[in-house]
Design a protein around this motif. Structure first.
Motif, PDB file in Angstrom:
ATOM      1  N   SER A 239       0.837  -1.201   0.000  1.00  0.00           N
ATOM      2  CA  SER A 239       0.000   0.000   0.000  1.00  0.00           C
ATOM      3  C   SER A 239       0.873   1.252   0.000  1.00  0.00           C
ATOM      4  O   SER A 239       1.872   1.312   0.710  1.00  0.00           O
ATOM      5  CB  SER A 239      -0.915   0.005   1.226  1.00  0.00           C
ATOM      6  OG  SER A 239      -1.806  -1.095   1.186  1.00  0.00           O
ATOM      7  N   VAL A 240       0.459   2.227  -0.791  1.00  0.00           N
ATOM      8  CA  VAL A 240       1.213   3.466  -0.940  1.00  0.00           C
ATOM      9  C   VAL A 240       0.294   4.646  -0.643  1.00  0.00           C
ATOM     10  O   VAL A 240      -0.842   4.701  -1.119  1.00  0.00           O
ATOM     11  CB  VAL A 240       1.792   3.591  -2.366  1.00  0.00           C
ATOM     12  CG1 VAL A 240       2.466   4.943  -2.576  1.00  0.00           C
ATOM     13  CG2 VAL A 240       2.782   2.456  -2.634  1.00  0.00           C
ATOM     14  N   SER A 241       0.785   5.593   0.130  1.00  0.00           N
ATOM     15  CA  SER A 241      -0.001   6.778   0.480  1.00  0.00           C
ATOM     16  C   SER A 241      -0.158   7.695  -0.726  1.00  0.00           C
ATOM     17  O   SER A 241       0.641   7.656  -1.676  1.00  0.00           O
ATOM     18  CB  SER A 241       0.675   7.549   1.612  1.00  0.00           C
ATOM     19  OG  SER A 241       1.890   8.132   1.153  1.00  0.00           O
ATOM     20  N   ASP A 242      -1.188   8.531  -0.670  1.00  0.00           N
ATOM     21  CA  ASP A 242      -1.366   9.529  -1.725  1.00  0.00           C
ATOM     22  C   ASP A 242      -0.128  10.420  -1.824  1.00  0.00           C
ATOM     23  O   ASP A 242       0.328  10.750  -2.934  1.00  0.00           O
ATOM     24  CB  ASP A 242      -2.584  10.404  -1.421  1.00  0.00           C
ATOM     25  CG  ASP A 242      -3.907   9.679  -1.631  1.00  0.00           C
ATOM     26  OD1 ASP A 242      -3.892   8.539  -2.138  1.00  0.00           O
ATOM     27  OD2 ASP A 242      -4.950  10.258  -1.274  1.00  0.00           O
ATOM     28  N   GLU A 243       0.420  10.802  -0.676  1.00  0.00           N
ATOM     29  CA  GLU A 243       1.589  11.683  -0.671  1.00  0.00           C
ATOM     30  C   GLU A 243       2.762  11.051  -1.422  1.00  0.00           C
ATOM     31  O   GLU A 243       3.417  11.714  -2.233  1.00  0.00           O
ATOM     32  CB  GLU A 243       2.010  12.000   0.768  1.00  0.00           C
ATOM     33  CG  GLU A 243       1.111  12.970   1.494  1.00  0.00           C
ATOM     34  CD  GLU A 243      -0.191  12.339   2.003  1.00  0.00           C
ATOM     35  OE1 GLU A 243      -1.082  13.094   2.440  1.00  0.00           O
ATOM     36  OE2 GLU A 243      -0.322  11.090   1.953  1.00  0.00           O
ATOM     37  N   ALA A 244       3.011   9.767  -1.159  1.00  0.00           N
ATOM     38  CA  ALA A 244       4.129   9.096  -1.826  1.00  0.00           C
ATOM     39  C   ALA A 244       3.872   8.948  -3.321  1.00  0.00           C
ATOM     40  O   ALA A 244       4.782   9.087  -4.138  1.00  0.00           O
ATOM     41  CB  ALA A 244       4.375   7.735  -1.185  1.00  0.00           C
ATOM     42  N   ALA A 245       2.627   8.656  -3.693  1.00  0.00           N
ATOM     43  CA  ALA A 245       2.290   8.490  -5.109  1.00  0.00           C
ATOM     44  C   ALA A 245       2.537   9.781  -5.887  1.00  0.00           C
ATOM     45  O   ALA A 245       3.191   9.780  -6.950  1.00  0.00           O
ATOM     46  CB  ALA A 245       0.832   8.050  -5.249  1.00  0.00           C
ATOM     47  N   PHE A 246       2.015  10.889  -5.373  1.00  0.00           N
ATOM     48  CA  PHE A 246       2.187  12.162  -6.074  1.00  0.00           C
ATOM     49  C   PHE A 246       3.641  12.641  -6.018  1.00  0.00           C
ATOM     50  O   PHE A 246       4.165  13.172  -7.005  1.00  0.00           O
ATOM     51  CB  PHE A 246       1.257  13.220  -5.476  1.00  0.00           C
ATOM     52  CG  PHE A 246      -0.176  13.053  -5.897  1.00  0.00           C
ATOM     53  CD1 PHE A 246      -0.602  13.487  -7.145  1.00  0.00           C
ATOM     54  CD2 PHE A 246      -1.091  12.450  -5.064  1.00  0.00           C
ATOM     55  CE1 PHE A 246      -1.916  13.337  -7.547  1.00  0.00           C
ATOM     56  CE2 PHE A 246      -2.418  12.288  -5.454  1.00  0.00           C
ATOM     57  CZ  PHE A 246      -2.834  12.732  -6.699  1.00  0.00           C
ATOM     58  N   ALA A 247       4.295  12.434  -4.882  1.00  0.00           N
ATOM     59  CA  ALA A 247       5.688  12.872  -4.756  1.00  0.00           C
ATOM     60  C   ALA A 247       6.587  12.131  -5.740  1.00  0.00           C
ATOM     61  O   ALA A 247       7.493  12.727  -6.348  1.00  0.00           O
ATOM     62  CB  ALA A 247       6.182  12.655  -3.323  1.00  0.00           C
ATOM     63  N   HIS A 248       6.342  10.833  -5.923  1.00  0.00           N
ATOM     64  CA  HIS A 248       7.193  10.064  -6.839  1.00  0.00           C
ATOM     65  C   HIS A 248       6.841  10.316  -8.300  1.00  0.00           C
ATOM     66  O   HIS A 248       7.707  10.164  -9.174  1.00  0.00           O
ATOM     67  CB  HIS A 248       7.135   8.578  -6.489  1.00  0.00           C
ATOM     68  CG  HIS A 248       8.055   8.209  -5.371  1.00  0.00           C
ATOM     69  ND1 HIS A 248       7.734   8.413  -4.050  1.00  0.00           N
ATOM     70  CD2 HIS A 248       9.315   7.685  -5.375  1.00  0.00           C
ATOM     71  CE1 HIS A 248       8.742   8.012  -3.288  1.00  0.00           C
ATOM     72  NE2 HIS A 248       9.716   7.584  -4.065  1.00  0.00           N
ATOM     73  N   ALA A 249       5.602  10.694  -8.575  1.00  0.00           N
ATOM     74  CA  ALA A 249       5.284  11.121  -9.937  1.00  0.00           C
ATOM     75  C   ALA A 249       6.066  12.389 -10.269  1.00  0.00           C
ATOM     76  O   ALA A 249       6.640  12.524 -11.355  1.00  0.00           O
ATOM     77  CB  ALA A 249       3.785  11.347 -10.089  1.00  0.00           C
ATOM     78  N   ARG A 250       6.126  13.317  -9.311  1.00  0.00           N
ATOM     79  CA  ARG A 250       6.908  14.537  -9.507  1.00  0.00           C
ATOM     80  C   ARG A 250       8.396  14.207  -9.609  1.00  0.00           C
ATOM     81  O   ARG A 250       9.124  14.739 -10.455  1.00  0.00           O
ATOM     82  CB  ARG A 250       6.676  15.493  -8.349  1.00  0.00           C
ATOM     83  CG  ARG A 250       5.309  16.169  -8.341  1.00  0.00           C
ATOM     84  CD  ARG A 250       5.221  17.169  -7.212  1.00  0.00           C
ATOM     85  NE  ARG A 250       4.040  18.010  -7.303  1.00  0.00           N
ATOM     86  CZ  ARG A 250       3.843  19.099  -6.584  1.00  0.00           C
ATOM     87  NH1 ARG A 250       4.767  19.490  -5.701  1.00  0.00           N
ATOM     88  NH2 ARG A 250       2.741  19.805  -6.714  1.00  0.00           N
ATOM     89  N   ARG A 251       8.848  13.327  -8.731  1.00  0.00           N
ATOM     90  CA  ARG A 251      10.265  12.973  -8.703  1.00  0.00           C
ATOM     91  C   ARG A 251      10.683  12.326 -10.024  1.00  0.00           C
ATOM     92  O   ARG A 251      11.764  12.603 -10.557  1.00  0.00           O
ATOM     93  CB  ARG A 251      10.522  12.010  -7.544  1.00  0.00           C
ATOM     94  CG  ARG A 251      11.971  11.573  -7.440  1.00  0.00           C
ATOM     95  CD  ARG A 251      12.221  10.747  -6.195  1.00  0.00           C
ATOM     96  NE  ARG A 251      13.636  10.498  -6.023  1.00  0.00           N
ATOM     97  CZ  ARG A 251      14.197  10.187  -4.864  1.00  0.00           C
ATOM     98  NH1 ARG A 251      13.459  10.094  -3.769  1.00  0.00           N
ATOM     99  NH2 ARG A 251      15.495   9.981  -4.784  1.00  0.00           N
ATOM    100  N   GLY A 252       9.813  11.460 -10.550  1.00  0.00           N
ATOM    101  CA  GLY A 252      10.122  10.801 -11.815  1.00  0.00           C
ATOM    102  C   GLY A 252      10.361  11.794 -12.926  1.00  0.00           C
ATOM    103  O   GLY A 252      11.272  11.635 -13.742  1.00  0.00           O
ATOM    104  N   ALA A 253       9.530  12.846 -12.953  1.00  0.00           N
ATOM    105  CA  ALA A 253       9.673  13.861 -13.995  1.00  0.00           C
ATOM    106  C   ALA A 253      10.928  14.705 -13.781  1.00  0.00           C
ATOM    107  O   ALA A 253      11.711  14.918 -14.709  1.00  0.00           O
ATOM    108  CB  ALA A 253       8.433  14.749 -14.018  1.00  0.00           C
ATOM    109  N   ARG A 254      11.135  15.162 -12.565  1.00  0.00           N
ATOM    110  CA  ARG A 254      12.196  16.138 -12.311  1.00  0.00           C
ATOM    111  C   ARG A 254      13.584  15.519 -12.233  1.00  0.00           C
ATOM    112  O   ARG A 254      14.574  16.150 -12.596  1.00  0.00           O
ATOM    113  CB  ARG A 254      11.868  16.902 -11.029  1.00  0.00           C
ATOM    114  CG  ARG A 254      10.647  17.795 -11.224  1.00  0.00           C
ATOM    115  CD  ARG A 254      10.154  18.424  -9.951  1.00  0.00           C
ATOM    116  NE  ARG A 254       8.990  19.294 -10.226  1.00  0.00           N
ATOM    117  CZ  ARG A 254       8.223  19.827  -9.295  1.00  0.00           C
ATOM    118  NH1 ARG A 254       8.493  19.616  -8.013  1.00  0.00           N
ATOM    119  NH2 ARG A 254       7.190  20.585  -9.627  1.00  0.00           N
ATOM    120  N   GLU A 255      13.652  14.273 -11.764  1.00  0.00           N
ATOM    121  CA  GLU A 255      14.952  13.634 -11.602  1.00  0.00           C
ATOM    122  C   GLU A 255      15.259  12.591 -12.664  1.00  0.00           C
ATOM    123  O   GLU A 255      16.424  12.260 -12.885  1.00  0.00           O
ATOM    124  CB  GLU A 255      15.045  12.997 -10.208  1.00  0.00           C
ATOM    125  CG  GLU A 255      14.931  14.002  -9.072  1.00  0.00           C
ATOM    126  CD  GLU A 255      15.103  13.357  -7.707  1.00  0.00           C
ATOM    127  OE1 GLU A 255      15.456  12.158  -7.638  1.00  0.00           O
ATOM    128  OE2 GLU A 255      14.862  14.045  -6.690  1.00  0.00           O
TER     129      GLU A 255
END
Length: 312
Positions: A239-255
């Motif tokens: 299970s993944v929190s909403d915060e982690a899901a959105f943060a890693h979507a952003r991280r994937g793009a930026r990093e």
């Protein structure tokens, strides 16, 4: 256009903070920008082969996301009328495909599943009243079967050294079908489904008591276990929190230059967990759709704050 479905690439995701390796299967390269093109094509052609569908007839489907546009495209190209029901609040970018390809869109209130106004109940009613054929991605076994016969073999051909497969679970078809194939390919491959924190896929998998289903991540999680979830081939559900899901979507793009939606961000977070503790891991994660459909959510701090999601 239908010949453009599938054969999506797998690309390495470079992350100097982990010891293992992560590879991303880019399902956003499909014509309507998601892996749902595969199941729309598979479900419709399966019904054709069974003699249930003939060109010119009516197809009805319920969708809260990417399946809407996928069905509209396939129906358009194969000569079917199509009606798509969707709950209020579904991404307008995703629903844009429905009208663009000439399908009829029926908006439904965002109510509990046992309400007769629910978008799935509405689809069933329309199919009955208008003599249409309901695809029903939520129970149609062609959903996971398409991934077992098509997506899974692509994955192992492209990355034969895979040790882990990680995929988001909504209907569960993608994870289930790919998992069935990879377990036949190499039973030592670990298959990991990704669920939302407030969802009942993980509780059904573990046998725990179910609870309320609520997440800001489109296409992730369910109220209950569905027939399209083949748990026999799935080793873990995390299970993944909403915060982690959105943060890693952003991280994937930026990093990493990887522009994906939040459910794929949730899968990326799990892939990073695995590759961070296992230097021998070769993780393939499924990017179900692209982030261009989520510019007004994933990258909008105000939208996230309104939903209590803090990605800082």
């Amino acid at each position: 256009m239908l010949a453009a479905i599938g054969e999506t690439p797998i690309v390495p995701y470079e992350d100097p903070a982990i010891d293992g390796s992560i590879h991303v299967k880019c399902e956003f390269d499909n014509p309507t920008g998601s892996m749902k093109d595969r199941i729309a094509y598979g479900m419709i052609t399966e019904l054709e082969s069974e003699g249930v569908l003939s060109p010119g007839e009516l197809i009805v489907e319920a969708s809260s996301g990417n399946t809407a546009g996928a069905v509209a495209l396939v129906a358009n190209r194969l000569g079917y009328e199509a009606v798509i029901t969707a709950p209020d609040g579904t991404s307008p970018q995703k629903l844009g495909y429905v009208e663009a390809f000439g399908a009829e869109l029926v908006s439904c209130p965002d109510v509990d599943a046992d309400d007769e106004r629910h978008y799935r109940a509405t689809a069933e009613r329309i199919a009955d009243e208008r003599g249409g054929v309901l695809l029903d991605q939520y129970s149609n076994q062609a959903n996971p079967a398409v991934h077992a016969a098509w997506t899974g073999p692509e994955l192992t051909d492209q990355c034969p050294e895979v040790t882990h497969v990680v995929a988001p679970m909504g209907t569960g078809g993608t994870m289930s079908g790919i998992a069935k194939h990879v377990k036949a390919y190499d039973d030592s491959v670990t298959t990991v489904g990704v669920d939302a924190v407030q969802s009942n896929i993980s509780t059904a998998f573990s046998g725990a008591e179910s609870g309320p289903y609520e997440t800001a991540v489109e296409g992730l999680g369910q109220d209950e276990k569905l027939p399209t979830m083949w748990f026999d081939y799935v080793d873990e559900v995390r299970s993944v929190s909403d915060e982690a899901a959105f943060a890693h979507a952003r991280r994937g793009a930026r990093e990493g230059g990887l522009l994906v939606g939040p459910s794929s961000g949730a899968a990326l977070s799990v892939a990073r967990e695995i590759a961070s503790v296992d230097s021998d891991a070769v993780v393939v994660t499924i990017a179900c759709d692209g982030g261009e459909q989520y510019f007004d959510t994933v990258f909008d701090d105000e939208w996230l704050a309104e939903r209590g999601v803090d990605v800082d």
